[in-house]
Enzyme design. Structure first.
Site, PDB file in Angstrom:
ATOM      1  N   HIS A 129       0.846  -1.205   0.000  1.00 22.73           N
ATOM      2  CA  HIS A 129       0.000   0.000   0.000  1.00 22.73           C
ATOM      3  C   HIS A 129       0.872   1.242   0.000  1.00 22.73           C
ATOM      4  O   HIS A 129       1.890   1.312   0.680  1.00 22.73           O
ATOM      5  CB  HIS A 129      -1.032  -0.016   1.134  1.00 22.73           C
ATOM      6  CG  HIS A 129      -0.547   0.242   2.527  1.00 22.73           C
ATOM      7  ND1 HIS A 129      -0.409   1.504   3.067  1.00 22.73           N
ATOM      8  CD2 HIS A 129      -0.193  -0.616   3.517  1.00 22.73           C
ATOM      9  CE1 HIS A 129      -0.011   1.415   4.326  1.00 22.73           C
ATOM     10  NE2 HIS A 129       0.135   0.140   4.629  1.00 22.73           N
ATOM     11  N   ASP A 141       5.616   2.589   7.337  1.00 23.84           N
ATOM     12  CA  ASP A 141       4.242   2.189   6.978  1.00 23.84           C
ATOM     13  C   ASP A 141       3.660   3.185   5.984  1.00 23.84           C
ATOM     14  O   ASP A 141       3.057   4.144   6.387  1.00 23.84           O
ATOM     15  CB  ASP A 141       3.402   2.108   8.252  1.00 23.84           C
ATOM     16  CG  ASP A 141       2.004   1.586   8.002  1.00 23.84           C
ATOM     17  OD1 ASP A 141       1.745   1.028   6.925  1.00 23.84           O
ATOM     18  OD2 ASP A 141       1.172   1.751   8.909  1.00 23.84           O
ATOM     19  N   GLU A 175      -5.508   1.682   1.966  1.00 27.12           N
ATOM     20  CA  GLU A 175      -5.358   0.526   2.859  1.00 27.12           C
ATOM     21  C   GLU A 175      -5.646   0.933   4.288  1.00 27.12           C
ATOM     22  O   GLU A 175      -6.283   0.191   5.050  1.00 27.12           O
ATOM     23  CB  GLU A 175      -3.922  -0.037   2.753  1.00 27.12           C
ATOM     24  CG  GLU A 175      -3.698  -1.344   3.509  1.00 27.12           C
ATOM     25  CD  GLU A 175      -3.262  -1.185   4.953  1.00 27.12           C
ATOM     26  OE1 GLU A 175      -3.163  -2.214   5.648  1.00 27.12           O
ATOM     27  OE2 GLU A 175      -3.035  -0.048   5.410  1.00 27.12           O
ATOM     28  N   GLU A 176      -5.164   2.127   4.658  1.00 26.25           N
ATOM     29  CA  GLU A 176      -5.262   2.553   6.059  1.00 26.25           C
ATOM     30  C   GLU A 176      -6.693   2.811   6.500  1.00 26.25           C
ATOM     31  O   GLU A 176      -6.972   2.884   7.694  1.00 26.25           O
ATOM     32  CB  GLU A 176      -4.400   3.810   6.288  1.00 26.25           C
ATOM     33  CG  GLU A 176      -2.905   3.584   6.096  1.00 26.25           C
ATOM     34  CD  GLU A 176      -2.271   2.748   7.197  1.00 26.25           C
ATOM     35  OE1 GLU A 176      -3.010   2.198   8.044  1.00 26.25           O
ATOM     36  OE2 GLU A 176      -1.027   2.647   7.194  1.00 26.25           O
ATOM     37  N   ASP A 204       4.160  -4.879   3.750  1.00 23.15           N
ATOM     38  CA  ASP A 204       3.625  -3.798   4.572  1.00 23.15           C
ATOM     39  C   ASP A 204       4.485  -3.732   5.830  1.00 23.15           C
ATOM     40  O   ASP A 204       4.427  -4.627   6.670  1.00 23.15           O
ATOM     41  CB  ASP A 204       2.155  -4.103   4.908  1.00 23.15           C
ATOM     42  CG  ASP A 204       1.456  -2.935   5.590  1.00 23.15           C
ATOM     43  OD1 ASP A 204       2.113  -1.933   5.916  1.00 23.15           O
ATOM     44  OD2 ASP A 204       0.227  -3.052   5.788  1.00 23.15           O
ATOM     45  N   HIS A 291       2.138   4.555  13.046  1.00 23.36           N
ATOM     46  CA  HIS A 291       1.041   5.526  12.885  1.00 23.36           C
ATOM     47  C   HIS A 291       1.287   6.827  13.641  1.00 23.36           C
ATOM     48  O   HIS A 291       0.327   7.490  14.057  1.00 23.36           O
ATOM     49  CB  HIS A 291      -0.309   4.894  13.278  1.00 23.36           C
ATOM     50  CG  HIS A 291      -0.809   3.929  12.249  1.00 23.36           C
ATOM     51  ND1 HIS A 291      -2.032   3.296  12.306  1.00 23.36           N
ATOM     52  CD2 HIS A 291      -0.234   3.477  11.095  1.00 23.36           C
ATOM     53  CE1 HIS A 291      -2.196   2.512  11.243  1.00 23.36           C
ATOM     54  NE2 HIS A 291      -1.106   2.603  10.498  1.00 23.36           N
TER      55      HIS A 291
HETATM   56  N1  DTR Z   1      -1.726  -3.032   7.659  1.00 23.39           N
HETATM   57  C1  DTR Z   1      -0.982  -2.428   8.743  1.00 23.39           C
HETATM   58  C2  DTR Z   1      -1.449  -3.009   9.965  1.00 23.39           C
HETATM   59  C3  DTR Z   1      -0.580  -3.969  10.612  1.00 23.39           C
HETATM   60  C4  DTR Z   1      -0.755  -4.268  11.868  1.00 23.39           C
HETATM   61  N2  DTR Z   1       0.157  -5.155  12.268  1.00 23.39           N
HETATM   62  C5  DTR Z   1       0.951  -5.468  11.247  1.00 23.39           C
HETATM   63  C6  DTR Z   1       2.020  -6.336  11.198  1.00 23.39           C
HETATM   64  C7  DTR Z   1       2.693  -6.478  10.051  1.00 23.39           C
HETATM   65  C8  DTR Z   1       2.293  -5.783   8.939  1.00 23.39           C
HETATM   66  C9  DTR Z   1       1.222  -4.911   8.999  1.00 23.39           C
HETATM   67  C10 DTR Z   1       0.539  -4.756  10.174  1.00 23.39           C
HETATM   68  C11 DTR Z   1      -1.112  -0.946   8.616  1.00 23.39           C
HETATM   69  O1  DTR Z   1      -1.042  -0.499   7.510  1.00 23.39           O
HETATM   70  O2  DTR Z   1      -1.274  -0.207   9.574  1.00 23.39           O
HETATM   71 ZN    ZN Z   2      -0.789   1.579   8.886  1.00 24.68          ZN
HETATM   72 ZN    ZN Z   3       0.593  -0.599   6.510  1.00 24.29          ZN
END
Ligand code: DTR
Ligand code: ZN
Ligand code: ZN
Length: 327
Positions: A129, A141, A175-176, A204, A291
């Site tokens: 993403h 992230d 995605e978020e 991710d 985040h």
């Molecule tokens: N998709 C992630 C959320 C996430 C939470 N724990 C993990 C561990 C490993 C990879 C991703 C994630 C996000 O975008 O916040």
């Molecule tokens: Zn995230």
């Molecule tokens: Zn993520």
């Protein structure tokens, strides 16, 4: 010649510790009557300096756009333009897919790029993403997965190997806000198009500063090349339990498509057993800036990023690049 190159690059890779792993390296030399090698051609090293350069561009984009790359913002649209322009310059035909249902109002598009060689009935997809949260620039992230994927796409174009199967890259929107871009994409495919996707690999958060080495659905055959590469580095990877159902592999999994991927972890805490085998701080989050506004360029684990980028190349070469044939 290719095979000699593969073997030569293997010893060099081992010497340098960069771990290029040709599957056929362990095969005995005298196997003229056996089946062709599945894959004698080793994947190239993906230059982590170049991966970091893509991250710097994404960081600058956030900086010019209020500090973030949320899917509904100019920071996201500029991120799409950067990835798209870089891929086009390397010879890719790139498609923007507007997300016309299920996404947040105003979310930018998914970006899809397919390398136009190999059997279109056997597609291996690699996705990350590209959007972030509004709190910060989203370097781990998910600048990390986005940049690792982009440099892999550029490396494939630059190497231009003979292809057995088709490779398709995706950078997802929104995605978020609920895995919306990837869910829209999977829903937009016909059942025939879905059935051509042999596996989807997700990236991710592949550069968490206090991270671990996690693989989605680690015991599946889709995960085998990802695991083999990290095993070859002695990393002792574990199942990605924290991320299960929480990223863009989930819509593919729900559609019955085999999935895997790498991750280094988010807000869950490293155990003492994990700190013992991987280093880092037990009792602290894998990514203390998850985040948050501090998810900047300093929140990137370059060693982990390099290992993910190289493992993506290994998997891509294993799944889609032509094997060298034996006499
Ligand atoms: N998709 C992630 C959320 C996430 C939470 N724990 C993990 C561990 C490993 C990879 C991703 C994630 C996000 O975008 O916040
Ligand atoms: Zn995230
Ligand atoms: Zn993520």
């Amino acid at each position: 010649m290719r095979r000699r190159f593969a073997v030569a690059s293997f010893s060099l890779a081992v010497a340098l510790g960069c771990g290029t792993l040709p599957a056929a390296a362990a095969a005995p030399a005298n196997t003229a009557r056996s089946a062709p090698a599945v894959n004698a051609l080793a994947a190239p090293d993906v230059d982590v300096t170049k991966v970091r350069a893509h991250l710097s561009e994404l960081s600058a984009i956030a900086g010019r756009n209020g500090g973030n790359r949320r899917s509904t913002t100019q920071g996201y649209r500029d991120s799409v333009a950067y990835v798209k322009g870089t891929l086009q310059a390397a010879g890719y035909t790139v498609t923007e897919q507007p997300c016309t249902s299920g996404c947040t109002s105003g979310a930018g598009p998914n970006l899809i790029a397919e390398w136009p060689q190999g059997d279109a009935n056997n597609v291996y997809m690699f996705g990350a993403h590209l959007d972030g949260v509004s709190a910060g620039p989203g370097m781990n992230d998910n600048g990390s997965g986005s940049a690792a994927l982009l440099e892999n796409a550029l490396t494939l174009a630059q190497q231009n190997p003979a292809m057995r199967n088709r490779v398709r890259f995706a950078w997802w929107t929104d995605e978020e806000q609920g895995l919306n871009g990837s869910e829209f994409y999977v829903r937009s495919l016909s059942s025939t198009q879905r059935s051509r996707i042999r596996a989807y690999y997700n990236f991710d958060m592949v550069a968490s500063t206090n991270g671990g080495y996690f693989i989605n659905r680690i015991t599946t055959s889709a995960a085998a090349p990802m695991k083999a590469y990290w095993d070859s580095l002695g990393l002792q990877p574990e199942e990605n339990t924290e991320g299960a159902g929480r990223s863009d592999d989930y819509p593919f999994q729900q559609a019955g498509i085999p999935t895997s991927g790498y991750a280094m972890g988010a807000s869950a805490r490293k155990t003492s057993a994990q700190a013992a085998k991987w280093g880092g701080t037990a009792g602290s989050a894998y990514d203390p800036c998850y985040h948050r506004s501090c998810d900047t360029l300093t929140n990137v684990n370059t060693t982990g990023l390099n290992r993910a980028a190289d493992g993506i190349a290994h998997t891509l070469w294993q799944q889609a690049v032509s094997s060298t044939t034996r006499d």
